[in-house]
Motif scaffolding. Structure first.
Motif, mmCIF file in Angstrom:
data_model
loop_
_atom_site.group_PDB
_atom_site.id
_atom_site.type_symbol
_atom_site.label_atom_id
_atom_site.label_comp_id
_atom_site.label_asym_id
_atom_site.label_seq_id
_atom_site.Cartn_x
_atom_site.Cartn_y
_atom_site.Cartn_z
ATOM 1 N N ILE A 163 0.877 -1.173 0.000
ATOM 2 C CA ILE A 163 0.000 0.000 0.000
ATOM 3 C C ILE A 163 0.913 1.221 0.000
ATOM 4 O O ILE A 163 1.800 1.332 0.851
ATOM 5 N N ALA A 164 0.674 2.134 -0.940
ATOM 6 C CA ALA A 164 1.478 3.352 -1.011
ATOM 7 C C ALA A 164 1.311 4.149 0.283
ATOM 8 O O ALA A 164 0.228 4.155 0.884
ATOM 9 N N GLU A 165 2.378 4.825 0.692
ATOM 10 C CA GLU A 165 2.378 5.571 1.957
ATOM 11 C C GLU A 165 1.213 6.556 2.050
ATOM 12 O O GLU A 165 0.559 6.653 3.087
ATOM 13 N N GLN A 166 0.919 7.281 0.959
ATOM 14 C CA GLN A 166 -0.170 8.257 0.991
ATOM 15 C C GLN A 166 -1.545 7.598 1.049
ATOM 16 O O GLN A 166 -2.525 8.249 1.388
ATOM 17 N N GLN A 167 -1.639 6.321 0.736
ATOM 18 C CA GLN A 167 -2.920 5.606 0.782
ATOM 19 C C GLN A 167 -3.070 4.762 2.040
ATOM 20 O O GLN A 167 -4.140 4.226 2.299
ATOM 21 N N LEU A 168 -2.013 4.663 2.837
ATOM 22 C CA LEU A 168 -2.040 3.783 4.007
ATOM 23 C C LEU A 168 -3.044 4.247 5.060
ATOM 24 O O LEU A 168 -3.841 3.449 5.557
ATOM 25 N N HIS A 169 -3.046 5.527 5.404
ATOM 26 C CA HIS A 169 -3.952 6.021 6.447
ATOM 27 C C HIS A 169 -5.418 5.799 6.077
ATOM 28 O O HIS A 169 -6.176 5.247 6.885
ATOM 29 N N PRO A 170 -5.855 6.191 4.870
ATOM 30 C CA PRO A 170 -7.255 5.895 4.516
ATOM 31 C C PRO A 170 -7.558 4.395 4.516
ATOM 32 O O PRO A 170 -8.641 3.978 4.935
ATOM 33 N N PHE A 171 -6.603 3.596 4.074
ATOM 34 C CA PHE A 171 -6.803 2.141 4.050
ATOM 35 C C PHE A 171 -7.021 1.622 5.476
ATOM 36 O O PHE A 171 -7.932 0.825 5.727
ATOM 37 N N GLU A 189 -10.827 0.435 5.273
ATOM 38 C CA GLU A 189 -10.915 -0.992 4.938
ATOM 39 C C GLU A 189 -10.794 -1.898 6.158
ATOM 40 O O GLU A 189 -11.527 -2.884 6.269
ATOM 41 N N TYR A 206 -14.520 8.707 7.696
ATOM 42 C CA TYR A 206 -13.138 9.151 7.483
ATOM 43 C C TYR A 206 -13.112 10.604 7.006
ATOM 44 O O TYR A 206 -12.321 11.412 7.505
#
Length: 171
Positions: free
Chosen positions: A106-114, A118, A154
């Motif tokens: 998971i890309a760093e910028q997408q990790l928090h939302p994930f 999810e 979120y």
């Protein structure tokens, strides 16, 4: 022979693509804290009709010391009151339910939302079941929570965080 080389390259390409796909695995789940206060029974409250039920949800995520592992905690507060001029408490449930997740690719910028969308989505069916069982065992009809829109939750948390930071930046 050129077919064998082309097939070999295609197989390697597919393996590389599969290696880059996001991976999520639930390593464990747990109840960190559970409180059920049956105020109606304690205070001899007679509830008639549909109660007013308020559900509050908060999420927390943190990185574990092990690589690619994260703790996600979902905090729920379910408050049930009578619908009267002066509402009386029927019951109050406070639940902190957690999961340990292994997450890769998971890309760093997408990790928090994930982590905040999810992962709670995977935990929610278990939380719903616990709330249902606790209310039923407390002497009430089982409370089946409505589905929670974790994307909207979120976005609300992001907007609230930005609103808190805006006055600090202007002062």
């Amino acid at each position: 022979m050129s077919d064998a080389t082309a097939n070999g390259d295609a197989t390697e390409g597919a393996a590389e693509a599969a290696a880059q796909l996001p991976k999520m695995q639930i390593l464990g789940q747990f109840i960190r804290d559970l409180s059920f206060e049956n105020a109606a029974v304690q205070n001899a409250v007679v509830a008639q009709g549909q109660p007013d039920i308020q559900v509050q949800v908060a999420l927390d995520a943190r990185k574990r010391s092990t690589e690619n592992q994260y703790d996600i905690i979902m905090k729920l507060k379910v408050d049930s009151k009578t619908k009267e001029d002066e509402p009386k408490s029927i019951f109050l449930i406070e639940l902190e339910y957690g999961g340990v997740f292994h997450i890769e690719n998971i890309a760093e910028q997408q990790l928090h939302p994930f982590l905040m969308i999810e992962c709670p989505r995977m935990l929610f069916p278990f939380v719903r079941r616990i709330i249902s069982d606790v209310t039923r065992d407390g002497g009430y009809p089982p409370l089946n929570l409505d589905q929670i829109d974790f994307v909207a939750l979120y976005r609300q948390q992001l907007a609230a965080r930005q609103a808190q930071q805006a006055p600090a930046g202007t002062a």
